[in-house]
Write an enzyme that holds these catalytic residues in place. Structure first.
Site, PDB file in Angstrom:
ATOM      1  CD  GLU A 106      23.456  22.643 -16.691  1.00 13.61           C
ATOM      2  OE1 GLU A 106      24.487  23.541 -16.111  1.00 13.61           O
ATOM      3  OE2 GLU A 106      22.906  21.819 -16.383  1.00 13.61           O
ATOM      4  NE  ARG A 128      28.529  21.576  -9.104  1.00 13.12           N
ATOM      5  CZ  ARG A 128      28.495  21.805 -10.253  1.00 13.12           C
ATOM      6  NH1 ARG A 128      29.791  21.908 -10.868  1.00 13.12           N
ATOM      7  NH2 ARG A 128      27.646  21.902 -11.177  1.00 13.12           N
ATOM      8  N   PRO A 181      33.338  13.973 -15.207  1.00 12.69           N
ATOM      9  CG  PRO A 181      33.214  11.814 -16.301  1.00 12.69           C
ATOM     10  CD  PRO A 181      32.502  12.971 -15.926  1.00 12.69           C
TER      11      PRO A 181
END
Length: 441
Positions: free
Chosen positions: A68, A272, A339
């Site tokens: 974000e 991640r 992506p």
């Protein structure tokens, strides 16, 4: 009756939060020991400001985490260019680092206050925002209600509701409506998201597209990139990025299957959550693979099997080492990861089928030929092998991905257009303030 019930529940939420406030310190301290909070900035989580409020109009913009923060960075830059102060809040240490790298001292960064009335009230008392902008799907009841009570306009930008979130809020539709009625505007990523917000009671709702498309590619240190490329040499490289638990095993499976056909194969794995790197490295070692870890400064030699990208903020480096990238949280995880960054760096994108959170982006990439879906780790191995062996097909996917991203751009302009009624008065205020200060000199 449902409206009264919603008010009762939200009031209960407020009092429960107030009761929990005195004992929440232990939880925040525990998070600090785990590296999830900055120890010397914990007070910000209670709404205690780390810096004075600047003079003039001020926008509070909240972005939960790294994705974000990257998405709204261009929007923040445009707002700052208008002469308006911006306080950016984020909820994670990594997003704070990204904010510093991308925006520097152009903005004020604070950690978002806990969604408890004492913390939110203290935060708002100090910063007194003229406008609150919330990114994607951060719906915090107390924050929204407190802003509403102070008549501060609230706008949700890049709005998104995953299948799971929409299903959850739909079961509590009367609560969702009681919260969303406080929003002055919802600017959604897609028609599907817009319809979902509309069904939950948001008014008005417009569609802008995905702000992530209008970001610049992730940056890279050119010197580091050149050095690591020199270590790799002419070896064949593929990457598994933003991986979640189980997907590193899939990447190792692909490497083990393919190294018999490609003796010089190097697999790049970028988890991640880098804190899982020790376990990933140990699992690779158990299978007889040689691992070079970026966080340790390990050099990549001819005998290195796995280059483990266990650092934060270097996705631009890892993606520039390869032309083939599997994007995680899509094979063993749920929802997928973004992506668009691989696509905008001319990388052929592979992913599992669980990409609900980025459905529209994947649909457009796949339709253009820039992304392919794989069912399991064996199909992933076949896809990687095919692309390694077929440069024309690989190049077609890379070009299609880049072209699709270019065609999807324009969300920033649409978002700014929707924000204009709320931003324009602040621009006037900022200019009047500058003129007054100038005449005073």
């Amino acid at each position: 009756m449902s409206e009264r019930w919603a008010r009762t529940l939200l009031t209960a939420y407020r009092w429960a939060g107030a009761a929990a406030y005195p004992v929440i310190g232990g939880y925040v301290a525990w998070r600090a020991t785990k590296g999830k909070e900055e120890h010397n900035r914990r007070r910000e989580r209670y709404g205690r400001a780390g810096l004075p409020r600047p003079e003039g109009p001020l926008v509070w913009l909240h972005a939960a985490s790294v994705g974000e923060t990257i998405a709204v960075a261009p929007l923040i830059e445009r707002i700052v260019d208008f002469g308006i102060n911006v306080v950016l809040t984020t909820g994670t240490v990594t997003s704070a680092q990204v904010a510093k790298e991308r925006l520097g001292d152009r903005i004020i960064h604070q950690y978002v206050p806990l969604d408890l009335k004492p913390a939110v009230s203290r935060f708002l008392d100090h910063w007194q925002p003229d406008l609150a902008i919330i990114a994607e799907s951060e719906i915090w009841p107390m924050t929204i209600l407190e802003l509403g009570a102070r008549r501060v306009p609230q706008v949700l930008v890049n709005g998104r509701l995953s299948d799971r979130s929409f299903a959850s809020w739909s079961k509590r539709g009367f609560i969702a409506e009681a919260l969303l009625e406080n929003l002055a505007h919802v600017i959604a990523q897609s028609e599907v998201d817009a319809e979902r917000f509309h069904k939950l009671g948001a008014r008005p709702v417009t569609v802008s597209g995905n702000l992530k498309v209008d970001t610049v590619p992730p940056p890279v240190d050119a010197e580091i990139l050149a050095r690591i490329k020199g270590e790799i040499g002419n070896r064949k490289v593929w990457a598994a990025v933003s991986t979640h638990d189980g997907e590193e095993d899939a990447a190792v499976h692909v490497h083990t299957l393919l190294r018999g056909r490609h003796s010089d194969l190097l697999t790049v794995i970028v988890p991640r959550h880098p804190e899982r790197a020790d376990a990933i490295a140990a699992a690779c070692a158990e299978k007889g693979l040689t691992v070079a870890r970026r966080s340790l400064g390990d050099k990549i030699s001819s005998g290195t099997d796995i280059f483990l990208g266990d650092t934060i903020g270097e996705m631009g480096l890892y993606l520039r080492l390869t032309e083939i990238a599997f994007v995680g949280r899509s094979l063993t995880g749920q929802g997928g990861q973004n992506p668009l960054e691989p696509a905008m760096l001319e990388t052929a994108v592979l992913a599992g089928r669980n990409v609900q959170n980025f459905r529209e982006s994947y649909q457009k990439l796949a339709a253009a030929g820039g992304a392919r879906f794989v069912r399991d780790k064996d199909v992933l191995a076949g896809a990687v092998n095919f692309l390694l062996n077929n440069e024309p097909e690989r190049r077609k996917m890379m070009d299609a991905g880049m072209r699709t991203v270019e065609e999807m751009r324009g969300s920033l302009a649409k978002t700014l257009q929707a924000l204009e009624p709320y931003i324009h008065p602040l621009i006037v205020q900022a200019r009047l303030g500058t003129a007054v200060n100038g005449s005073g000199r």
